[in-house]
Design an enzyme around this catalytic site. Structure first.
Site, PDB file in Angstrom:
ATOM      1  N   ALA A 259       0.798  -1.234   0.000  1.00 21.15           N
ATOM      2  CA  ALA A 259       0.000   0.000   0.000  1.00 21.15           C
ATOM      3  C   ALA A 259       0.829   1.281   0.000  1.00 21.15           C
ATOM      4  O   ALA A 259       0.267   2.372   0.128  1.00 21.15           O
ATOM      5  CB  ALA A 259      -0.997   0.035   1.161  1.00 21.15           C
ATOM      6  N   ALA A 260       2.144   1.182  -0.178  1.00 24.66           N
ATOM      7  CA  ALA A 260       2.947   2.409  -0.243  1.00 24.66           C
ATOM      8  C   ALA A 260       2.503   3.272  -1.423  1.00 24.66           C
ATOM      9  O   ALA A 260       2.423   4.502  -1.317  1.00 24.66           O
ATOM     10  CB  ALA A 260       4.425   2.068  -0.353  1.00 24.66           C
ATOM     11  N   GLY A 261       2.204   2.626  -2.559  1.00 24.16           N
ATOM     12  CA  GLY A 261       1.726   3.372  -3.722  1.00 24.16           C
ATOM     13  C   GLY A 261       0.381   4.025  -3.470  1.00 24.16           C
ATOM     14  O   GLY A 261       0.112   5.124  -3.981  1.00 24.16           O
ATOM     15  N   ASP A 262      -0.473   3.379  -2.684  1.00 26.88           N
ATOM     16  CA  ASP A 262      -1.775   3.967  -2.361  1.00 26.88           C
ATOM     17  C   ASP A 262      -1.604   5.187  -1.461  1.00 26.88           C
ATOM     18  O   ASP A 262      -2.305   6.193  -1.619  1.00 26.88           O
ATOM     19  CB  ASP A 262      -2.670   2.929  -1.677  1.00 26.88           C
ATOM     20  CG  ASP A 262      -2.985   1.757  -2.586  1.00 26.88           C
ATOM     21  OD1 ASP A 262      -3.134   1.978  -3.799  1.00 26.88           O
ATOM     22  OD2 ASP A 262      -3.082   0.624  -2.086  1.00 26.88           O
TER      23      ASP A 262
END
Length: 318
Positions: A259-262
């Site tokens: 979820a780093a991209g989120d």
């Protein structure tokens, strides 16, 4: 939904994530014993809503989530887990015919991951969802989109937003092997692929700044006004109109990249909704994504606005 419509609306997927942590990711046909597992909130739509809402609590922005869950226990759990972030759930519909989406995740000791998603109710979204949430899309300053719901519904949401001058940010994940249709390119403003997605969309795998610059230009040629190439631990390259630049990676200790991209996209939407110039907004987005890697989990790894400000201003996390 109250009269005070969300300024940021995430229209997309809501999942429950079942995450196992193991020394390594198994090979096909192999069983690997996990050290632990956890159940939590997931789905790129929900993750981005949660990230933007946690950031928004620190700067006065309202965030809403539009999508579907089942009427099962996972659906109830998703709503329970989204609520503390401050996300307005009035546009999150219950679907009696389909189960809540789930994601099965394995994370290894190097913080890399593999994910298998069963979309469930996410894949049942149709044009009635666009009709139901049209006012929210049209009154939002920013619409966050991903590709974990039917593609034609993503396009319809983007086109609705474009007609209302709502800024459209697309996370092209998971990127289809055949690329994105022209109708979607014409309706989005900002596209934010990672390395793998950049390769699928442009044919360029961005291992260097120069390659990322070429890829960002190609993304603009395809139709994006603003192109961000997320290179993970190698930083972020962007083109905004004719302006281009690079944001070096923030120095943090990564333990989980889920979820780093989120969180990156949640940070970008927050900064742009606050009126930050694009180049500055990219720095806030990169800091949001970097901080997310320092914590376990998906949505729960989202940082606060003050933590992001501290990292941007000092280069150090608390």
């Amino acid at each position: 939904m109250s009269d005070r419509h969300p300024q940021i609306l995430s229209f997309g997927s809501v999942n429950i994530d079942i995450t196992a942590r193991a020394e390594r990711i198994p090979h096909p046909g192999e069983t690997v014993h996990a050290e632990s597992y956890a159940t939590g909130l997931g789905g790129k739509g929900a993750n981005q809503a949660a990230a933007a809402a946690r950031l928004g609590q620190g700067c006065g922005l309202r965030v809403g989530m539009a999508g579907r869950t089942g009427i099962d226990q996972f659906g109830a759990l998703a709503r329970t887990l989204l609520t503390p972030f401050g996300v307005d759930l009035s546009a999150l519909r219950e679907d009696s015919a389909h189960p809540t989406g789930v994601a099965l995740i394995t994370v290894d000791s190097k913080a890399e991951n593999i994910i298998t998603v069963a979309g469930g109710a996410n894949m049942a979204l149709d044009l009635t969802d666009i009709d139901a949430h049209r006012a929210l899309i049209e009154t939002a300053s920013t619409l966050l989109l991903q590709l974990e719901i039917p593609l034609d519904i993503t396009i319809a949401a983007a086109e609705t937003a474009r007609r209302a001058n709502t800024l459209v940010i697309l996370d092209p994940a998971p990127a289809p092997a055949q690329g994105l249709p022209k109708a979607l390119w014409q309706a989005l403003d900002v596209v934010t692929p990672n390395e793998t997605e950049t390769h699928l969309l442009t044919g360029i795998f961005p291992e260097s700044q120069n390659e990322a610059a070429q890829a960002a230009l190609k993304l603009q040629e395809l139709g994006a006004t603003h192109a961000l190439v997320k290179m993970g631990a190698r930083g972020v390259y962007y083109r905004s109109g004719s302006e281009e630049g690079f944001v070096a990676p923030y120095k943090v200790k990564a333990i989980d990249t889920v979820a780093a991209g989120d969180c990156f996209n949640g940070g970008l939407a927050t900064a742009l909704s606050l009126g930050k110039p694009f180049a500055e907004a990219v720095r806030y987005a990169a800091a949001s994504g970097a901080l997310a890697t320092t914590r376990l989990g998906a949505a729960e790894s989202a940082p606060s606005w003050q933590e992001v400000i501290t990292l941007v201003e000092t280069g150090k996390s608390d």
